[in-house]
Design a protein around this motif. Structure first.
Motif, PDB file in Angstrom:
ATOM      1  N   PRO A 104      11.130  54.626  33.381  1.00 45.04           N
ATOM      2  CA  PRO A 104      10.940  55.964  32.819  1.00 45.04           C
ATOM      3  C   PRO A 104      10.974  55.981  31.294  1.00 45.04           C
ATOM      4  CG  PRO A 104      12.404  56.063  34.697  1.00 45.04           C
ATOM      5  CD  PRO A 104      12.177  54.596  34.419  1.00 45.04           C
ATOM      6  N   GLY A 105      10.026  56.709  30.720  1.00 43.40           N
ATOM      7  CA  GLY A 105       9.966  56.883  29.270  1.00 43.40           C
ATOM      8  C   GLY A 105       9.089  55.879  28.565  1.00 43.40           C
ATOM      9  N   ASP A 106       8.605  54.863  29.287  1.00 43.85           N
ATOM     10  CA  ASP A 106       7.775  53.844  28.656  1.00 43.85           C
ATOM     11  C   ASP A 106       6.326  53.964  29.102  1.00 43.85           C
ATOM     12  OD1 ASP A 106       9.731  52.691  27.074  1.00 43.85           O
ATOM     13  OD2 ASP A 106      10.397  51.360  28.676  1.00 43.85           O
ATOM     14  N   LEU A 107       5.470  53.237  28.385  1.00 42.24           N
ATOM     15  CA  LEU A 107       4.028  53.290  28.584  1.00 42.24           C
ATOM     16  C   LEU A 107       3.495  51.921  28.965  1.00 42.24           C
ATOM     17  CD1 LEU A 107       3.546  55.143  25.218  1.00 42.24           C
ATOM     18  CD2 LEU A 107       2.999  56.236  27.404  1.00 42.24           C
ATOM     19  N   MET A 108       2.383  51.914  29.697  1.00 41.28           N
ATOM     20  CA  MET A 108       1.695  50.663  30.006  1.00 41.28           C
ATOM     21  C   MET A 108       0.190  50.912  30.041  1.00 41.28           C
ATOM     22  SD  MET A 108       2.046  48.020  33.218  1.00 41.28           S
ATOM     23  CE  MET A 108       3.758  47.650  32.879  1.00 41.28           C
ATOM     24  N   LEU A 109      -0.562  49.959  29.511  1.00 36.83           N
ATOM     25  CA  LEU A 109      -2.014  50.065  29.412  1.00 36.83           C
ATOM     26  C   LEU A 109      -2.678  49.019  30.300  1.00 36.83           C
ATOM     27  CD1 LEU A 109      -4.275  51.482  27.526  1.00 36.83           C
ATOM     28  CD2 LEU A 109      -4.263  49.291  26.314  1.00 36.83           C
ATOM     29  N   HIS A 110      -3.827  49.381  30.880  1.00 40.28           N
ATOM     30  CA  HIS A 110      -4.715  48.366  31.446  1.00 40.28           C
ATOM     31  C   HIS A 110      -6.151  48.793  31.202  1.00 40.28           C
ATOM     32  CE1 HIS A 110      -4.784  50.977  35.118  1.00 40.28           C
ATOM     33  NE2 HIS A 110      -5.987  50.488  35.262  1.00 40.28           N
ATOM     34  N   ASP A 111      -7.080  47.845  31.332  1.00 43.73           N
ATOM     35  CA  ASP A 111      -8.488  48.187  31.180  1.00 43.73           C
ATOM     36  C   ASP A 111      -9.172  48.072  32.540  1.00 43.73           C
ATOM     37  OD1 ASP A 111      -9.562  45.487  31.564  1.00 43.73           O
ATOM     38  OD2 ASP A 111      -8.787  45.034  29.574  1.00 43.73           O
ATOM     39  N   THR A 112     -10.356  48.672  32.640  1.00 45.04           N
ATOM     40  CA  THR A 112     -11.017  48.747  33.950  1.00 45.04           C
ATOM     41  C   THR A 112     -12.129  47.730  34.129  1.00 45.04           C
ATOM     42  OG1 THR A 112     -12.633  50.386  33.186  1.00 45.04           O
ATOM     43  CG2 THR A 112     -10.528  51.224  34.055  1.00 45.04           C
ATOM     44  N   TRP A 113     -12.376  46.884  33.162  1.00 40.73           N
ATOM     45  CA  TRP A 113     -13.446  45.907  33.304  1.00 40.73           C
ATOM     46  C   TRP A 113     -12.932  44.518  33.662  1.00 40.73           C
ATOM     47  CZ3 TRP A 113     -12.198  48.308  28.719  1.00 40.73           C
ATOM     48  CH2 TRP A 113     -11.692  47.528  27.687  1.00 40.73           C
ATOM     49  N   ARG A 114     -11.621  44.417  33.935  1.00 39.62           N
ATOM     50  CA  ARG A 114     -11.035  43.169  34.433  1.00 39.62           C
ATOM     51  C   ARG A 114     -10.183  43.487  35.657  1.00 39.62           C
ATOM     52  NH1 ARG A 114      -8.056  40.655  29.287  1.00 39.62           N
ATOM     53  NH2 ARG A 114      -7.342  42.824  29.155  1.00 39.62           N
ATOM     54  N   PRO A 115     -10.033  42.540  36.583  1.00 41.81           N
ATOM     55  CA  PRO A 115      -9.209  42.798  37.773  1.00 41.81           C
ATOM     56  C   PRO A 115      -7.800  43.241  37.389  1.00 41.81           C
ATOM     57  CG  PRO A 115     -10.484  40.799  38.067  1.00 41.81           C
ATOM     58  CD  PRO A 115     -10.687  41.218  36.636  1.00 41.81           C
ATOM     59  N   PHE A 116      -7.270  44.138  38.195  1.00 42.39           N
ATOM     60  CA  PHE A 116      -5.967  44.745  37.914  1.00 42.39           C
ATOM     61  C   PHE A 116      -5.266  45.047  39.228  1.00 42.39           C
ATOM     62  CE2 PHE A 116      -3.742  48.861  37.881  1.00 42.39           C
ATOM     63  CZ  PHE A 116      -2.709  48.583  37.000  1.00 42.39           C
ATOM     64  N   HIS A 117      -3.950  44.870  39.228  1.00 43.67           N
ATOM     65  CA  HIS A 117      -3.123  45.258  40.376  1.00 43.67           C
ATOM     66  C   HIS A 117      -1.902  45.991  39.842  1.00 43.67           C
ATOM     67  CE1 HIS A 117      -0.075  44.123  43.720  1.00 43.67           C
ATOM     68  NE2 HIS A 117      -0.687  45.252  44.010  1.00 43.67           N
ATOM     69  N   GLY A 118      -1.645  47.173  40.388  1.00 45.06           N
ATOM     70  CA  GLY A 118      -0.485  47.942  39.951  1.00 45.06           C
ATOM     71  C   GLY A 118       0.243  48.567  41.122  1.00 45.06           C
ATOM     72  N   THR A 119       1.530  48.812  40.949  1.00 46.43           N
ATOM     73  CA  THR A 119       2.330  49.502  41.957  1.00 46.43           C
ATOM     74  C   THR A 119       3.169  50.565  41.265  1.00 46.43           C
ATOM     75  OG1 THR A 119       4.202  47.959  41.787  1.00 46.43           O
ATOM     76  CG2 THR A 119       2.499  47.434  43.394  1.00 46.43           C
ATOM     77  N   HIS A 120       3.374  51.665  41.970  1.00 49.90           N
ATOM     78  CA  HIS A 120       4.255  52.732  41.496  1.00 49.90           C
ATOM     79  C   HIS A 120       5.306  52.924  42.586  1.00 49.90           C
ATOM     80  CE1 HIS A 120       1.293  53.642  38.379  1.00 49.90           C
ATOM     81  NE2 HIS A 120       0.382  53.547  39.329  1.00 49.90           N
ATOM     82  N   THR A 121       6.501  52.447  42.325  1.00 49.79           N
ATOM     83  CA  THR A 121       7.532  52.416  43.357  1.00 49.79           C
ATOM     84  C   THR A 121       8.879  52.814  42.772  1.00 49.79           C
ATOM     85  OG1 THR A 121       7.982  50.074  42.897  1.00 49.79           O
ATOM     86  CG2 THR A 121       6.375  50.566  44.630  1.00 49.79           C
ATOM     87  N   GLY A 122       9.907  52.809  43.655  1.00 49.28           N
ATOM     88  CA  GLY A 122      11.278  52.945  43.178  1.00 49.28           C
ATOM     89  C   GLY A 122      12.000  54.155  43.698  1.00 49.28           C
ATOM     90  N   TYR A 123      11.281  55.217  44.081  1.00 44.87           N
ATOM     91  CA  TYR A 123      11.888  56.433  44.584  1.00 44.87           C
ATOM     92  C   TYR A 123      11.052  56.922  45.761  1.00 44.87           C
ATOM     93  CZ  TYR A 123      14.739  56.832  40.357  1.00 44.87           C
ATOM     94  OH  TYR A 123      15.638  56.611  39.348  1.00 44.87           O
ATOM     95  N   ARG A 124      11.569  57.898  46.474  1.00 41.76           N
ATOM     96  CA  ARG A 124      10.783  58.508  47.544  1.00 41.76           C
ATOM     97  C   ARG A 124       9.517  59.144  46.972  1.00 41.76           C
ATOM     98  NH1 ARG A 124       7.784  59.491  50.496  1.00 41.76           N
ATOM     99  NH2 ARG A 124       7.797  60.460  52.559  1.00 41.76           N
ATOM    100  N   ARG A 125       9.624  59.719  45.797  1.00 40.11           N
ATOM    101  CA  ARG A 125       8.461  60.256  45.074  1.00 40.11           C
ATOM    102  C   ARG A 125       8.520  59.736  43.644  1.00 40.11           C
ATOM    103  NH1 ARG A 125       5.994  65.128  46.934  1.00 40.11           N
ATOM    104  NH2 ARG A 125       6.084  66.123  44.901  1.00 40.11           N
ATOM    105  N   VAL A 126       7.428  59.171  43.198  1.00 37.53           N
ATOM    106  CA  VAL A 126       7.344  58.688  41.824  1.00 37.53           C
ATOM    107  C   VAL A 126       6.602  59.732  40.996  1.00 37.53           C
ATOM    108  CG1 VAL A 126       7.453  56.273  42.493  1.00 37.53           C
ATOM    109  CG2 VAL A 126       5.231  57.391  42.317  1.00 37.53           C
TER     110      VAL A 126
END
Length: 329
Positions: A104-126
């Protein structure tokens, strides 16, 4: 310009399919493969704000996994930067050989022209805010910006905190903006994002002059807002805090059709007026409210308030109290 979606009224078994369809059509201008371990009882609320070339969306949802595969990239080669502000939970990202998790409180960047994998986890609702902007609108070399993909970008200090503050505010007030506001707000978002990236790349000089100037003005506005209660707040103090000359400071505000002193006075009076009208602040004496916002001398405050609003502070408070006492029909 503004859309909202909630799944509460749908049967649990139908929610995740609708969510994926909505994200694919209304949110992401490029396709992602979205999955969830909670597909059978998925829950989500989404608010989307389209600001011309920038899209900002807030998602409060069950945990998900997202992928941008080579196959999806071939299907849609649109080149965008995708910024995530984590509000609750944990976001993990893998791109370009980097694997990073932020909270919480931080930022993360990715671009869409290269393969990417992300997860949003940690609570019942993120809970998170997503920003999508076309690559060509960020005036920094893509190969340099690529070094910041899947890297933690702190959001509690410096210009990062200013960007976080902007994203929280713009999503909180999303339903109040008019179409005419879109371009301006989109430009502010791009300027702040560019400033954050340039700061971490140590290439601030590469940012166009107009963008640097607008970002500086936003930083000064935020500094003034934090300092309104200081009666010693002055143009000299503001200029020194931002390492610019007084002449440069005055020119920044002149370009906006105002002066530093007028801006400070207007913001102080607006805060005083808000508290004078608030039921929660009726126990406070008028001089106490004035002092909280940089007016230690009641006479000066009364004259300034009357000049601005045509009523003395006590007259204004009585008027607000009488208005709130009228029963609603």
């Amino acid at each position: 310009m503004y859309q909202t979606l909630t799944l509460n009224d749908l049967p649990a078994r139908d929610r995740f399919a609708l969510w994926r369809e909505t994200v694919a059509s209304a949110v992401a201008p490029v396709p992602y493969d979205i999955r969830s371990d909670h597909a059978d009882d998925f829950d989500a609320t989404m608010h989307v704000l389209n600001l011309g070339a920038v899209q900002i969306s807030r998602h409060v949802q069950s945990p998900i996994h997202v992928r941008r595969t080579a196959k999806l990239i071939r299907q849609s080669g649109a080149e965008h930067y995708h910024l995530t502000l984590v509000r609750r939970g944990t976001t993990s990202a893998t791109q370009a050989g980097r694997d990073t998790a932020v909270g919480p409180g931080d930022l993360m960047l990715h671009d869409t022209w290269r393969p990417f994998h992300g997860t949003h986890t940690g609570y019942r609702r993120v809970d998170g805010v997503q920003v999508m902007v076309a690559r060509e609108l960020v005036p920094l070399p893509p190969d340099q910006v690529g070094r910041l993909c899947a890297v933690r970008l702190p959001g509690r200090e410096g210009v990062g905190a200013l960007l976080v503050q902007f994203l929280n505010q713009v999503t909180r007030n999303a339903g109040t903006y008019r179409p005419a506001d879109a371009a301006r707000l989109g430009g502010v978002c791009i300027d702040l994002l560019t400033a954050v990236l340039a700061r971490h790349l140590e290439t601030e000089h590469a940012v166009p002059h107009d963008s640097r100037k607008r970002t500086l003005l936003l930083r000064i506005h935020a500094f003034i807002e934090r300092s309104l209660g200081d009666p010693e707040l002055s143009p000299g103090l503001i200029a020194a805090a931002h390492h610019i000359s007084l002449r440069s400071l005055h020119r920044l505000f002149a370009d906006q059709g105002t002066t530093v002193a007028d801006w400070i006075r207007t913001r102080r009076l607006e805060q005083c007026r808000r508290e004078l009208a608030s039921v929660d602040h009726r126990h406070l004496a008028i001089h106490t409210i004035a002092a909280r916002w940089g007016y230690p001398h009641p006479g000066n405050f009364t004259r300034a308030f009357h000049t601005a609003y045509g009523l003395t502070p006590s007259e204004y408070r009585r008027k607000q109290e009488a208005h709130s006492a009228i029963p609603s029909t």
